[in-house]
Design a protein around this motif. Structure first.
Motif, PDB file in Angstrom:
ATOM      1  N   LEU A  70      -4.400  27.825   5.965  1.00 61.11           N
ATOM      2  CA  LEU A  70      -5.136  27.564   4.729  1.00 61.11           C
ATOM      3  C   LEU A  70      -4.227  26.888   3.700  1.00 61.11           C
ATOM      4  N   LEU A  71      -3.027  27.448   3.505  1.00 63.10           N
ATOM      5  CA  LEU A  71      -2.124  26.895   2.489  1.00 63.10           C
ATOM      6  C   LEU A  71      -1.703  25.474   2.843  1.00 63.10           C
ATOM      7  N   VAL A  72      -1.381  25.259   4.123  1.00 66.81           N
ATOM      8  CA  VAL A  72      -0.944  23.926   4.534  1.00 66.81           C
ATOM      9  C   VAL A  72      -2.060  22.918   4.320  1.00 66.81           C
ATOM     10  N   SER A  73      -3.285  23.328   4.627  1.00 65.13           N
ATOM     11  CA  SER A  73      -4.409  22.416   4.445  1.00 65.13           C
ATOM     12  C   SER A  73      -4.631  22.114   2.961  1.00 65.13           C
ATOM     13  N   LEU A  74      -4.443  23.130   2.120  1.00 63.35           N
ATOM     14  CA  LEU A  74      -4.611  22.920   0.683  1.00 63.35           C
ATOM     15  C   LEU A  74      -3.522  21.998   0.127  1.00 63.35           C
ATOM     16  N   LEU A  75      -2.321  22.082   0.722  1.00 62.47           N
ATOM     17  CA  LEU A  75      -1.205  21.264   0.245  1.00 62.47           C
ATOM     18  C   LEU A  75      -1.278  19.836   0.788  1.00 62.47           C
ATOM     19  N   ARG A  76      -2.208  19.609   1.712  1.00 62.23           N
ATOM     20  CA  ARG A  76      -2.293  18.337   2.413  1.00 62.23           C
ATOM     21  C   ARG A  76      -2.229  17.113   1.491  1.00 62.23           C
ATOM     22  N   PRO A  77      -2.949  17.087   0.359  1.00 64.74           N
ATOM     23  CA  PRO A  77      -2.922  15.872  -0.458  1.00 64.74           C
ATOM     24  C   PRO A  77      -1.534  15.530  -0.995  1.00 64.74           C
ATOM     25  N   VAL A  78      -0.683  16.523  -1.183  1.00 63.41           N
ATOM     26  CA  VAL A  78       0.627  16.229  -1.788  1.00 63.41           C
ATOM     27  C   VAL A  78       1.754  16.198  -0.759  1.00 63.41           C
ATOM     28  N   LEU A  79       1.463  16.515   0.489  1.00 67.29           N
ATOM     29  CA  LEU A  79       2.540  16.540   1.487  1.00 67.29           C
ATOM     30  C   LEU A  79       3.069  15.135   1.758  1.00 67.29           C
ATOM     31  N   VAL A  80       4.382  15.041   1.899  1.00 71.41           N
ATOM     32  CA  VAL A  80       5.012  13.765   2.231  1.00 71.41           C
ATOM     33  C   VAL A  80       5.534  13.869   3.651  1.00 71.41           C
ATOM     34  N   MET A 118       0.825  -1.191   0.000  1.00 71.79           N
ATOM     35  CA  MET A 118       0.000   0.000   0.000  1.00 71.79           C
ATOM     36  C   MET A 118       0.869   1.255   0.000  1.00 71.79           C
ATOM     37  N   THR A 119       1.935   1.268   0.830  1.00 66.64           N
ATOM     38  CA  THR A 119       2.812   2.437   0.804  1.00 66.64           C
ATOM     39  C   THR A 119       3.793   2.313  -0.356  1.00 66.64           C
ATOM     40  N   PRO A 120       4.055   3.437  -1.054  1.00 63.57           N
ATOM     41  CA  PRO A 120       5.043   3.401  -2.135  1.00 63.57           C
ATOM     42  C   PRO A 120       6.438   3.217  -1.544  1.00 63.57           C
ATOM     43  N   SER A 121       7.405   2.868  -2.388  1.00 65.36           N
ATOM     44  CA  SER A 121       8.766   2.649  -1.894  1.00 65.36           C
ATOM     45  C   SER A 121       9.316   3.945  -1.309  1.00 65.36           C
ATOM     46  N   PRO A 122      10.189   3.855  -0.303  1.00 65.35           N
ATOM     47  CA  PRO A 122      10.692   5.071   0.365  1.00 65.35           C
ATOM     48  C   PRO A 122      11.333   6.042  -0.618  1.00 65.35           C
ATOM     49  N   THR A 123      12.087   5.530  -1.608  1.00 62.69           N
ATOM     50  CA  THR A 123      12.772   6.472  -2.500  1.00 62.69           C
ATOM     51  C   THR A 123      11.780   7.222  -3.369  1.00 62.69           C
ATOM     52  N   SER A 124      10.769   6.543  -3.852  1.00 60.87           N
ATOM     53  CA  SER A 124       9.823   7.252  -4.717  1.00 60.87           C
ATOM     54  C   SER A 124       9.041   8.273  -3.901  1.00 60.87           C
ATOM     55  N   GLU A 125       8.773   7.939  -2.638  1.00 60.26           N
ATOM     56  CA  GLU A 125       8.062   8.894  -1.804  1.00 60.26           C
ATOM     57  C   GLU A 125       8.940  10.114  -1.529  1.00 60.26           C
ATOM     58  N   LEU A 126      10.216   9.823  -1.274  1.00 59.34           N
ATOM     59  CA  LEU A 126      11.140  10.923  -1.021  1.00 59.34           C
ATOM     60  C   LEU A 126      11.233  11.832  -2.246  1.00 59.34           C
ATOM     61  N   ARG A 127      11.262  11.190  -3.421  1.00 56.33           N
ATOM     62  CA  ARG A 127      11.362  11.983  -4.645  1.00 56.33           C
ATOM     63  C   ARG A 127      10.132  12.875  -4.796  1.00 56.33           C
ATOM     64  N   ARG A 128       8.977  12.309  -4.498  1.00 54.74           N
ATOM     65  CA  ARG A 128       7.748  13.102  -4.603  1.00 54.74           C
ATOM     66  C   ARG A 128       7.786  14.273  -3.601  1.00 54.74           C
ATOM     67  N   LEU A 136      10.392  15.750  -2.389  1.00 55.95           N
ATOM     68  CA  LEU A 136      11.336  16.787  -2.826  1.00 55.95           C
ATOM     69  C   LEU A 136      10.725  17.631  -3.936  1.00 55.95           C
ATOM     70  N   ALA A 137       9.975  16.991  -4.825  1.00 60.49           N
ATOM     71  CA  ALA A 137       9.325  17.738  -5.903  1.00 60.49           C
ATOM     72  C   ALA A 137       8.347  18.748  -5.313  1.00 60.49           C
ATOM     73  N   VAL A 138       7.582  18.319  -4.306  1.00 62.09           N
ATOM     74  CA  VAL A 138       6.635  19.234  -3.661  1.00 62.09           C
ATOM     75  C   VAL A 138       7.382  20.388  -3.005  1.00 62.09           C
ATOM     76  N   LEU A 139       8.463  20.038  -2.311  1.00 61.07           N
ATOM     77  CA  LEU A 139       9.250  21.067  -1.628  1.00 61.07           C
ATOM     78  C   LEU A 139       9.766  22.094  -2.636  1.00 61.07           C
ATOM     79  N   CYS A 140      10.287  21.600  -3.784  1.00 61.34           N
ATOM     80  CA  CYS A 140      10.791  22.515  -4.807  1.00 61.34           C
ATOM     81  C   CYS A 140       9.663  23.384  -5.340  1.00 61.34           C
ATOM     82  N   GLY A 141       8.512  22.757  -5.587  1.00 61.76           N
ATOM     83  CA  GLY A 141       7.382  23.525  -6.096  1.00 61.76           C
ATOM     84  C   GLY A 141       6.988  24.632  -5.128  1.00 61.76           C
TER      85      GLY A 141
END
Ligand code: FMN
Lengths: 222, 228
Positions: B56-66, A1-11, A13-18
């Motif tokens: 608000l922003l954190v809640s909106l980002l919730r689906p993509v947060l790792v 159910m959980t994706p592999s740790p590296t792919s999750e980390l990559r995702r 990092l992409a969010v962080l960059c965005g």
């Protein structure tokens, strides 16, 4: 159910960059809108401060642009940090000295002192200080008129050795319970006046070294 | 996880879990800037804005947060919002900006904001997160305003002096001046601690009276963990 740790980390990092890119964009846009106003505010504050110590002297040059910092040992010893020269039709009508002292109760006190070419005090303002609120802040012009006792005075009126608070044998009022602050300000003004007396010819002959600034005031070009 | 009701969010943020007098978060700016009603209100509003937008922003980002990278995202969001507030204040309210000085930048270190992002906004839908930000921020701003007003009144004998710093020249001279000198201690740093201590005591007194039954539950779990 959980994706592999590296792919999750990559995702992640992409969010962080965005988010980083979006945040930088937001700050950049705000800066673009705010920067001209911030600069204008800084300029206005500087000019208002200068005008405030000139009484109602009339001048027609770009006063703020004449600011310069004397480098001599005498200036440093007196705490002189910056000097401006107000002119009217090319003739000096007033000098503004920025003088600092570390003799206050806490931190530096920075003052602006406006003088006539003859060395008479036109006005004094406190630029910044860290004296105790409610006790040492009588040196702010909008809290007390303590600084106005210096108006119209100069060296010889009273003499240099009487430019002290009464407690020290001088002519000026201190504030009970806050003599330290009053003594520091009076001493700084005295040193500035002595410095001005010794260097008036040079200070009054100051010409803006940058001719592009000088053109704002064609009358001062000899 | 179920969402708390709106009434619960409001009551928690404003009163039961108040950031200033119950959780005692954000004390550095709270104590330093509460020397007058106007500076207290100014910093309170700035904090309210940052807190609400962050939630608000954190809640909106919730689906993509790792999970492992969520805190850096929160910090980025908070830091950029605080920078925006700083720039806006410096550009449009320069006099207030001069008074608040460094403390606007220090909003970034206010633990309340990170705590709400982590404990609430990152687990709740945007509507609830927005409401929580508004409630918590208003609760914090209210403490700043009350403490600032009390210190100003006792310490200087004025109230809302310098209101024009916040609301423009139209409000100049709107403040109140009492014909007394004031007790210096109140505006000195110890006055901040004494004032806040009295406010905490007042909160407890109001809550621990026998008939304050609803609030008593809040007092027993002052961090509001009962929802989770
Ligand atoms: C907490 C505290 C803050 C003080 N702040 C100042 C101040 O800002 N300026 C000042 O001149 N004296 C301040 N003082 C008092 C000075 O230590 C000193 O006693 C006073 O300046 C002497 O003035 P007097 O001889 O008129 O009493 C402060 C004292 C205390 C305890």
């Amino acid at each position: 159910m959980t994706p592999s740790p590296t792919s999750e980390l990559r995702r992640g990092l992409a969010v962080l960059c965005g988010v980083a890119i979006a945040a930088a964009g937001l700050v950049a846009l705000t800066w673009q809108a705010a920067a001209p106003r911030i600069e204008a505010n800084v300029q206005a504050r500087a000019e208002a401060g200068l005008a405030a110590v000139l009484g109602n002297r009339v001048f027609d040059n770009a006063l703020a642009a004449t600011g310069h910092s004397p480098q001599s040992a005498a200036a440093r010893a007196a705490g002189i940090e910056r000097v401006w020269l107000a002119r009217r039709e090319g003739e000096p009508v007033a000098v503004v000295l920025q003088v600092a002292t570390a003799e206050g109760y806490s931190g530096r006190i920075v003052l602006l002192l406006g003088l006539t070419p003859a060395g008479e005090v036109l006005g004094v303002e406190t630029l910044s200080h860290r004296e105790t609120p409610g006790l040492g802040d009588f040196i702010e012009a909008d809290r007390s008129d303590w600084l106005s006792q210096f108006h119209g005075r100069g060296l010889g009126h009273p003499s240099a050795e009487r430019w002290r608070v009464r407690r020290d044998g001088g002519d000026f009022d201190a504030v009970t319970g806050a003599t330290v602050t009053a003594r520091a300000v009076t001493g700084a003004l005295q040193r500035a006046l002595v410095y001005f007396e010794g260097h008036a010819p040079t200070l009054l002959a100051y010409r803006d070294p940058d001719p592009t600034h000088g053109t704002a005031d064609p009358l001062t070009v000899p | 996880m179920t969402s708390p009701s709106r009434a619960d969010i409001l009551r928690d943020g404003l009163w039961r879990r108040n950031a200033g007098v119950v959780q005692l978060l954000g004390l550095c700016p709270l104590l330093a800037v509460s020397t007058s009603a106007v500076t207290g209100l100014g910093l309170g509003l700035a904090t309210l804005f940052v807190l609400t937008c962050t939630n608000l922003l954190v809640s909106l980002l919730r689906p993509v947060l790792v999970g492992s990278l969520r805190i850096p995202v929160f910090v980025l969001v908070i830091a950029s919002l605080v920078t925006v507030v700083e720039l806006v204040l410096a550009a449009w309210l320069p006099a207030l900006d001069q008074r608040l000085g460094l403390f606007v930048a220090l909003i970034v270190t206010n633990c309340t904001i990170l705590a709400r992002a982590e404990a609430f906004a990152s687990r709740q839908p945007p509507g609830a997160a927005l409401l929580d930000g508004l409630a918590t921020g208003t609760g914090f701003a209210a403490v700043l305003l009350i403490l600032g007003a009390a210190r100003e009144l006792v310490g200087r004998g004025t109230l809302f002096a310098g209101l024009d710093l916040l609301f423009g020249p139209a409000a100049a001279g709107a403040g109140l001046t009492l014909p007394v000198d004031g007790l210096l201690l109140a505006v000195l740093p110890p006055g901040a601690f004494i004032g806040l201590g009295l406010m905490v005591a007042a909160w407890r007194w109001l809550n621990l009276r026998p008939h304050a039954n609803v609030a008593q539950a809040g007092a027993a779990t002052p961090t509001g963990e009962s929802h989770r």
